[in-house]
Design a protein around this motif. Structure first.
Motif, PDB file in Angstrom:
ATOM      1  N   ARG A 277       0.823  -1.204   0.000  1.00 48.62           N
ATOM      2  CA  ARG A 277       0.000   0.000   0.000  1.00 48.62           C
ATOM      3  C   ARG A 277       0.861   1.259   0.000  1.00 48.62           C
ATOM      4  O   ARG A 277       0.561   2.241  -0.683  1.00 48.62           O
ATOM      5  N   LEU A 278       1.952   1.264   0.768  1.00 49.00           N
ATOM      6  CA  LEU A 278       2.851   2.417   0.799  1.00 49.00           C
ATOM      7  C   LEU A 278       3.436   2.692  -0.582  1.00 49.00           C
ATOM      8  O   LEU A 278       3.484   3.840  -1.038  1.00 49.00           O
ATOM      9  N   TYR A 279       3.861   1.623  -1.264  1.00 48.53           N
ATOM     10  CA  TYR A 279       4.444   1.771  -2.592  1.00 48.53           C
ATOM     11  C   TYR A 279       3.402   2.299  -3.580  1.00 48.53           C
ATOM     12  O   TYR A 279       3.677   3.196  -4.374  1.00 48.53           O
ATOM     13  N   ARG A 280       2.201   1.747  -3.513  1.00 45.06           N
ATOM     14  CA  ARG A 280       1.125   2.171  -4.425  1.00 45.06           C
ATOM     15  C   ARG A 280       0.764   3.642  -4.201  1.00 45.06           C
ATOM     16  O   ARG A 280       0.606   4.417  -5.155  1.00 45.06           O
ATOM     17  N   ASN A 281       0.652   4.052  -2.928  1.00 40.08           N
ATOM     18  CA  ASN A 281       0.315   5.448  -2.628  1.00 40.08           C
ATOM     19  C   ASN A 281       1.426   6.402  -3.066  1.00 40.08           C
ATOM     20  O   ASN A 281       1.162   7.490  -3.577  1.00 40.08           O
ATOM     21  N   ALA A 282       2.672   5.987  -2.887  1.00 36.93           N
ATOM     22  CA  ALA A 282       3.798   6.829  -3.309  1.00 36.93           C
ATOM     23  C   ALA A 282       3.804   6.982  -4.828  1.00 36.93           C
ATOM     24  O   ALA A 282       4.080   8.064  -5.350  1.00 36.93           O
ATOM     25  N   ARG A 283       3.483   5.898  -5.545  1.00 39.46           N
ATOM     26  CA  ARG A 283       3.443   5.949  -7.008  1.00 39.46           C
ATOM     27  C   ARG A 283       2.321   6.870  -7.490  1.00 39.46           C
ATOM     28  O   ARG A 283       2.477   7.623  -8.445  1.00 39.46           O
ATOM     29  N   ARG A 284       1.166   6.812  -6.807  1.00 38.79           N
ATOM     30  CA  ARG A 284       0.035   7.675  -7.187  1.00 38.79           C
ATOM     31  C   ARG A 284       0.357   9.152  -6.964  1.00 38.79           C
ATOM     32  O   ARG A 284      -0.014  10.001  -7.757  1.00 38.79           O
ATOM     33  N   LYS A 285       1.028   9.443  -5.854  1.00 39.86           N
ATOM     34  CA  LYS A 285       1.365  10.831  -5.554  1.00 39.86           C
ATOM     35  C   LYS A 285       2.413  11.370  -6.515  1.00 39.86           C
ATOM     36  O   LYS A 285       2.404  12.537  -6.876  1.00 39.86           O
ATOM     37  N   ALA A 286       3.324  10.507  -6.919  1.00 35.27           N
ATOM     38  CA  ALA A 286       4.390  10.938  -7.822  1.00 35.27           C
ATOM     39  C   ALA A 286       3.844  11.244  -9.212  1.00 35.27           C
ATOM     40  O   ALA A 286       4.264  12.195  -9.856  1.00 35.27           O
TER      41      ALA A 286
END
Length: 180
Positions: free
Chosen positions: A21-30
């Motif tokens: 989830r952390l990786y997915r959220n970071a990718r969405r924000k980027a």
């Protein structure tokens, strides 16, 4: 100088964190999702936002796209003197034309009435005609609507489906004539 307290310990693995989830959220924000499909398909991830928008013929900053009065006068003077300003090439004009075409389409009505309300109104009209006091006393009036409330519901139905209402009333008149 001594180290800060607690800095000499080794890092422990945080088992409570959901790494996926952390990786997915970071990718969405980027890279935020572009809602407009025309822009999304023409987008080049290797270029900057300003470059992408300039290639599509769109403006990132509205103040630069439509200048204020004084600036406009100065630019006109410089243009008449023979100086050429940098012109951005629109390499993807189809994006702009597709967006203009989509904007020119008429808006579709998405609001409708519930099937229950339509059935309720048709039942009341079929059994009572225009007598709202009788409708209020009907056993199918589950919500105990007053005559005024029933009238407003029928008016809403008339406004949403005028042709359907006219056809329904005409069929009721035809049935009454056939019975007599």
């Amino acid at each position: 100088m001594p180290k800060a307290k607690g800095k000499n310990r080794r890092q422990k693995f945080a088992y409570g964190l959901n790494r996926k989830r952390l990786y997915r959220n970071a990718r969405r924000k980027a890279a935020p999702r572009i809602e407009c499909s025309h822009i999304r398909h023409a987008w080049d991830a290797t270029k900057s936002v300003a470059q992408n928008l300039a290639e599509m013929g769109l403006a990132g900053d509205p103040n630069k796209a439509v200048p204020i009065g004084k600036r406009r006068l100065q630019r006109m003077e410089t243009d008449s003197d023979g100086q050429q300003q940098e012109k951005t090439l629109v390499r993807k004009p189809y994006v702009l034309s597709e967006m203009e075409f989509e904007a020119s389409l008429p808006e579709k009505k998405s609001n409708t009435l519930s099937k229950d309300l339509i059935d309720y109104v048709r039942y009341m009209i079929q059994n009572h005609g225009e007598n709202y006091k009788e409708m209020a006393r009907d056993e199918k009036n589950y919500y105990q609507d007053t005559p005024k409330q029933i009238k407003s519901k029928i008016n809403v139905y008339k406004n949403f489906y005028p042709e359907e209402y006219r056809d329904f009333v005409a069929s009721l008149k035809q049935e009454k004539m056939d019975v007599q």
